[in-house]
Design an enzyme around this catalytic site. Structure first.
Site: not given
Length: 403
Positions: A280, A323
């Site tokens: 992430d 993301e």
């Protein structure tokens, strides 16, 4: 001449009109040949008259001149038909014009029964043999039009019939009656030939029209097939586009969550040895808030390019959502997967990403875990997620391995 070589169907005409047009061309072609060869029969009479010594007693040359004039006007009519394309006016007027012209030719031939008669039995016999042969030839040539046959034969035989019936000699009477019977025979046989010829021409025209219809149908079918092929290709392309859209992330051009889940399910069902890396991007919300969403999109694209440059051919990198990215490493031990994840982590942190004129330092938190034999997919994913969150809680920009 075969009918098929004379047939040229015209869509402007009905079937009967097309049959009429073919018959006109056929008769004109045959008539042209017969007309050019006709003077040879007259020359034969000249030789017979001369051999019998009676040529000086009959007006042969005036009769021959009249015959040639009649033949010439018939040849002009036939030639005109052959060099012109049939139209409605020709179909309507030509049969009458042809019959009238042939009546003049027949009268010129038949007048020989008056002008070329002599006391020589041989000359009389040859004269009537020539006239009978001319009558039979004309019947064969003109059989497609009974009006022409009747006009020619009547004009040909009428002078002989009148001469024979008006003469006081018994033989002349016989010749007159024979001429009348011969006329009836030619008419009857001509009618039979007429019916057969018309039937044959009609069948030929119908065959040509049917063949043209079949060819047109084949062309339409080929065009339809080509259209179907084009539509099939377009459909295949559309399906490929849809398939790609369904499995490819539009922003990064990486496989999307659907594609990643499909590969993970396949590995779980096969109970294959594989490692899973979940990562992430750190502080991604700050990038969007500070530089805007366009900059955030550029960061995700740049990150994907850097990660791909470090992977093996069989490794699968996918955008898992927002993301978050997932890296699937088939046939990879946990330790090796951890080393690869660390290399990716270091590569991202080593050099800032150029984003819209600025250089942004981008890092990510990695969670690594391996698939356990018989483990369900959700358990595998949950452990990878847990490893990733441990990296975030430990300060980000690092790799955590959960065995």
């Amino acid at each position: 001449m075969p009918h098929s070589m004379l047939i040229s169907p015209d869509s402007r005409f009905s079937l009967p009109q097309q049959v009429e047009a073919v018959c006109i061309k056929l008769v004109a072609r045959r008539g042209l040949v017969a007309g050019l060869s006709a003077p040879s029969a007259a020359i034969l009479l000249h030789f017979v008259l001369d051999a019998e010594g009676v040529l000086a007693q009959v007006p042969f040359w005036p009769w021959f001149a009249v015959l040639c004039l009649a033949l010439f006007q018939q040849l002009l009519l036939d030639a005109w038909v052959l060099v012109h394309k049939p139209d409605a006016r020709m179909l309507q007027r030509w049969p009458q014009l042809n019959a009238a012209s042939l009546a003049l030719v027949g009268l010129a031939w038949g007048s020989a029964a008056w002008w070329l008669q002599s006391a020589s039995p041989l000359c009389s016999m040859m004269l009537y043999l020539v006239l009978a042969a001319v009558g039979a030839l004309a019947m064969i040539v003109q059989a497609a039009f009974m009006l022409a046959v009747v006009s020619f034969e009547l004009a040909l035989l009428l002078p002989g019939m009148l001469h024979g019936l008006g003469s006081s000699e018994r033989m002349a009477h016989y010749i007159g009656v024979a001429s009348l019977l011969y006329f009836g025979l030619l008419w009857l046989y001509g009618w039979v030939v007429h019916r057969q010829l018309r039937h044959g021409v009609r069948a030929s025209v119908q065959a040509v029209l049917l063949n043209e219809d079949l060819m047109a149908a084949n062309v339409r079918a080929a065009n339809a097939l080509q259209a179907l092929k084009r539509e099939h290709q377009q459909l295949q392309q559309a399906l490929q586009t849809i398939e790609r859209m369904a499995h490819v992330d539009e922003l990064t051009q990486l496989p999307n969550r659907r594609a990643a889940m499909a590969e993970l399910k396949r590995l779980v069902q096969a109970d294959a040895a594989a490692a899973l890396v979940l990562l992430d991007v750190d502080h991604f919300k700050q990038v969007n808030d500070t530089y805007g969403h366009h900059a955030g999109d550029a960061v995700l694209r740049g990150l994907a390019e850097r990660l791909l440059a470090c992977l093996r051919q069989d490794d699968l990198l996918a955008r898992f959502g927002g993301e978050e990215f997932v890296l699937i490493l088939p046939a990879t031990a946990p330790a090796d997967a951890c080393l690869l994840a660390q290399r990716l982590c270091d590569t991202l942190a080593a050099e800032p990403l150029p984003v819209e004129g600025a250089s942004l330092r981008v890092t990510a938190s990695f969670g690594v875990t391996a698939h356990r034999g018989g483990e369900a997919l959700h358990g595998w994913l949950a452990r990878a997620d847990e490893a990733m969150y441990q990296s975030k809680h430990a300060g980000r920009n690092r790799v955590t391995l959960l065995a």
